[in-house]
Write a protein that holds these residues in place. Structure first.
Motif, PDB file in Angstrom:
ATOM      1  N   GLY A  50      -3.481  20.241   4.903  1.00 44.69           N
ATOM      2  CA  GLY A  50      -4.002  18.725   3.820  1.00 44.69           C
ATOM      3  C   GLY A  50      -3.197  17.980   3.192  1.00 44.69           C
ATOM      4  N   ASN A  51      -1.858  18.478   3.156  1.00 43.55           N
ATOM      5  CA  ASN A  51      -1.037  17.600   2.862  1.00 43.55           C
ATOM      6  C   ASN A  51      -0.683  16.555   4.154  1.00 43.55           C
ATOM      7  N   VAL A  52      -0.766  16.743   5.798  1.00 40.07           N
ATOM      8  CA  VAL A  52      -0.545  16.103   6.780  1.00 40.07           C
ATOM      9  C   VAL A  52      -2.087  14.892   6.368  1.00 40.07           C
ATOM     10  N   LEU A  53      -3.290  15.636   6.517  1.00 46.21           N
ATOM     11  CA  LEU A  53      -4.361  14.435   6.200  1.00 46.21           C
ATOM     12  C   LEU A  53      -4.503  13.212   5.106  1.00 46.21           C
ATOM     13  N   SER A  54      -3.149  13.999   4.314  1.00 42.19           N
ATOM     14  CA  SER A  54      -4.002  13.315   3.022  1.00 42.19           C
ATOM     15  C   SER A  54      -2.676  11.917   3.058  1.00 42.19           C
ATOM     16  N   ASP A  55      -1.829  12.251   3.648  1.00 46.11           N
ATOM     17  CA  ASP A  55      -0.626  11.282   4.104  1.00 46.11           C
ATOM     18  C   ASP A  55      -1.220  10.175   4.783  1.00 46.11           C
ATOM     19  N   PRO A  56      -1.978   9.058   4.468  1.00 48.70           N
ATOM     20  CA  PRO A  56      -2.587   8.041   4.952  1.00 48.70           C
ATOM     21  C   PRO A  56      -1.574   7.750   6.756  1.00 48.70           C
ATOM     22  N   SER A  57       0.311   7.479   7.087  1.00 46.08           N
ATOM     23  CA  SER A  57       0.202   7.248   7.740  1.00 46.08           C
ATOM     24  C   SER A  57       0.273   8.624   9.058  1.00 46.08           C
ATOM     25  N   LYS A  58       0.308   9.637   8.647  1.00 46.31           N
ATOM     26  CA  LYS A  58      -0.152  10.612   9.471  1.00 46.31           C
ATOM     27  C   LYS A  58      -1.025  10.996  10.237  1.00 46.31           C
ATOM     28  N   LEU A  59      -2.552  10.628   9.009  1.00 46.87           N
ATOM     29  CA  LEU A  59      -3.402  10.501   9.190  1.00 46.87           C
ATOM     30  C   LEU A  59      -3.408   9.669  10.631  1.00 46.87           C
ATOM     31  N   ASP A  60      -3.376   8.401  10.652  1.00 48.41           N
ATOM     32  CA  ASP A  60      -3.625   7.980  11.131  1.00 48.41           C
ATOM     33  C   ASP A  60      -2.976   8.327  12.889  1.00 48.41           C
ATOM     34  N   MET A  61      -1.919   8.565  12.977  1.00 46.62           N
ATOM     35  CA  MET A  61      -1.362   8.810  13.543  1.00 46.62           C
ATOM     36  C   MET A  61      -1.599   9.809  14.475  1.00 46.62           C
ATOM     37  N   HIS A 158      -8.685   1.620   7.775  1.00 44.05           N
ATOM     38  CA  HIS A 158      -7.718   2.084   6.948  1.00 44.05           C
ATOM     39  C   HIS A 158      -6.937   1.069   6.925  1.00 44.05           C
ATOM     40  N   ARG A 159      -5.985   0.702   8.086  1.00 43.22           N
ATOM     41  CA  ARG A 159      -4.852   0.147   8.002  1.00 43.22           C
ATOM     42  C   ARG A 159      -5.057  -1.685   7.195  1.00 43.22           C
ATOM     43  N   GLY A 160      -6.383  -1.530   6.867  1.00 38.74           N
ATOM     44  CA  GLY A 160      -6.673  -3.081   6.077  1.00 38.74           C
ATOM     45  C   GLY A 160      -5.814  -3.051   4.368  1.00 38.74           C
ATOM     46  N   PHE A 161      -6.008  -1.567   4.042  1.00 40.49           N
ATOM     47  CA  PHE A 161      -5.007  -1.314   2.472  1.00 40.49           C
ATOM     48  C   PHE A 161      -3.787  -1.270   2.202  1.00 40.49           C
ATOM     49  N   SER A 162      -3.548  -1.558   3.139  1.00 37.82           N
ATOM     50  CA  SER A 162      -2.166  -1.622   3.375  1.00 37.82           C
ATOM     51  C   SER A 162      -1.235  -3.566   3.282  1.00 37.82           C
ATOM     52  N   ILE A 163      -2.393  -3.879   3.454  1.00 40.24           N
ATOM     53  CA  ILE A 163      -2.375  -5.455   2.738  1.00 40.24           C
ATOM     54  C   ILE A 163      -1.145  -5.508   1.577  1.00 40.24           C
ATOM     55  N   SER A 188      10.343  -8.063   9.945  1.00 31.61           N
ATOM     56  CA  SER A 188      10.244  -7.729   9.063  1.00 31.61           C
ATOM     57  C   SER A 188       8.530  -8.622   8.979  1.00 31.61           C
ATOM     58  N   ILE A 189       9.062  -9.898   8.734  1.00 30.35           N
ATOM     59  CA  ILE A 189       7.552 -11.054   8.334  1.00 30.35           C
ATOM     60  C   ILE A 189       7.026 -10.633   9.411  1.00 30.35           C
ATOM     61  N   CYS A 190       6.797 -10.777  10.848  1.00 30.47           N
ATOM     62  CA  CYS A 190       5.475 -10.004  12.376  1.00 30.47           C
ATOM     63  C   CYS A 190       5.497  -9.071  12.133  1.00 30.47           C
ATOM     64  N   ILE A 191       5.503  -7.989  11.732  1.00 24.85           N
ATOM     65  CA  ILE A 191       5.453  -6.727  11.703  1.00 24.85           C
ATOM     66  C   ILE A 191       4.331  -6.854   9.984  1.00 24.85           C
ATOM     67  N   SER A 192       5.055  -7.681   9.030  1.00 24.82           N
ATOM     68  CA  SER A 192       3.760  -7.853   8.008  1.00 24.82           C
ATOM     69  C   SER A 192       2.674  -8.747   7.418  1.00 24.82           C
ATOM     70  N   LEU A 193       2.537  -9.775   9.060  1.00 24.64           N
ATOM     71  CA  LEU A 193       1.896 -10.294   8.762  1.00 24.64           C
ATOM     72  C   LEU A 193       0.701  -9.914   9.803  1.00 24.64           C
ATOM     73  N   TYR A 194       1.026  -9.077  10.878  1.00 23.09           N
ATOM     74  CA  TYR A 194       0.135  -8.048  12.121  1.00 23.09           C
ATOM     75  C   TYR A 194      -1.410  -8.114  10.912  1.00 23.09           C
ATOM     76  N   GLN A 195      -0.870  -7.170  10.098  1.00 26.65           N
ATOM     77  CA  GLN A 195      -1.844  -6.367   9.160  1.00 26.65           C
ATOM     78  C   GLN A 195      -3.311  -7.430   8.868  1.00 26.65           C
TER      79      GLN A 195
END
Length: 313
Positions: A50-61, A158-163, A188-195
């Motif tokens: 549960g600790n892994v699946l509750s972490d957004p980045s680890k779940l996405d991975m 799910h990644r949309g909520f990181s905007i 930094s600008i590019c990865i921030s606009l990507y989402q």
């Protein structure tokens, strides 16, 4: 009588050894079943997972690795008859070369007996290579492809909520300019606009944005978002490569650094593929590279989780 006694002793010893091996096997199986039963009812196991699946980045991975693995397997199953036919064709050529070499060797050594020759598979037989169970297995390809597509949608949504976090990164990126860190500022600008661009593309693709508007093209948004992501991946890959192989000259490279470098290297062809409107890779390569691009980190992460579970039980 002495011989009979010796034979009886040998038979008895063999029977006892077989009985001991059987008992050992039964004990091993019993211990493993007890261990599995203990895992199933142990709350620490579910807490660690549960600790892994509750972490957004680890779940996405984890979902990403599962997504691309399913795509890769579906592509393999769809191309399986062709792949197997080509493999057998290559083996047939190798065996023909081997037999020709053996024939020359026999003549050169004037052997009195024939060397062992391997039989080749005729072209007519290659059309019957797929057995019944293999044919049944290939029917799972659409299911795996559907699973991959569904997981891809889940990850994008799910990644949309990181905007909001992306907006924060953009607003704070000015500090990089003050330090004359141009490369990281652009990255930094590019990865921030990507989402945001990917989220807009996803919404257009599912007809959630301006549903009454005709001629909505999500491809342009996907391509632009991927090109922005490409800039970030390239910057990270080049900076890491420079640090590891030029500054450090390949010395003192940690496992995490090697995994990150390898995953970025596997990601670059995917960036090129998705940066083109028509792409340049088929699903087999997309699945393979996608699995490699996140699978190493995912494997290492879950390996650590399993080790933690084993230590706590």
């Amino acid at each position: 009588p002495e011989t009979a006694t010796r034979q009886h002793s040998i038979v008895t010893t063999n029977a006892m050894e077989k009985q001991a091996q059987t008992l050992k096997s039964v004990t091993t199986i019993n211990n493993r079943l007890k261990f599995l039963a203990g895992l199933i009812i142990n709350p620490k196991v579910y807490s660690a997972i549960g600790n892994v699946l509750s972490d957004p980045s680890k779940l996405d991975m984890s979902l990403g690795t599962l997504c691309y693995s399913a795509l890769f397997l579906s592509a393999v199953l769809e191309k399986y008859p062709l792949i197997k036919s080509k493999v057998f064709l290559i083996l047939r050529k190798l065996l023909s070369t081997y037999n020709a070499f053996i024939a020359r060797l026999s003549r050169a050594t004037k052997a009195t007996k024939d060397f062992h020759r391997l039989e080749t598979v005729t072209p007519a037989e290659t059309s019957k290579l797929c057995t019944e169970w293999e044919t049944q297995l290939m029917k799972y390809a659409p299911m795996l492809r559907s699973l991959s597509s569904y997981l891809s949608d889940v990850r994008t949504f799910h990644r949309g909520f990181s905007i909001p976090s992306c907006i924060v990164d953009i607003l704070e990126s000015g500090a990089l300019l003050k330090n004359n860190d141009i490369v990281n500022f652009i990255s930094s600008i590019c990865i921030s606009l990507y989402q945001p661009f990917e989220t807009v593309a996803f919404m257009f693709d599912h007809n959630w944005l301006f549903p009454l508007t005709a001629n909505k093209d999500s491809t342009w948004w996907y391509v632009v978002s991927t090109r922005l992501w490409f800039v970030w991946v390239a910057a990270e890959f080049l900076q890491l490569g420079h640090r590891l192989f030029i500054s450090q000259r390949g010395r003192g490279i940690t496992k995490d650094e090697l995994i990150t470098f390898t995953e970025h290297f596997a990601t670059i062809p995917l960036c090129v593929h998705w940066s083109l409107e028509n792409g340049c890779l088929d699903d087999l390569w997309v699945g393979l590279l996608g699995t490699l691009a996140g699978g190493l980190s995912t494997f290492d992460m879950w390996k650590g989780v399993l080790a933690k579970i084993a230590n706590e039980i």
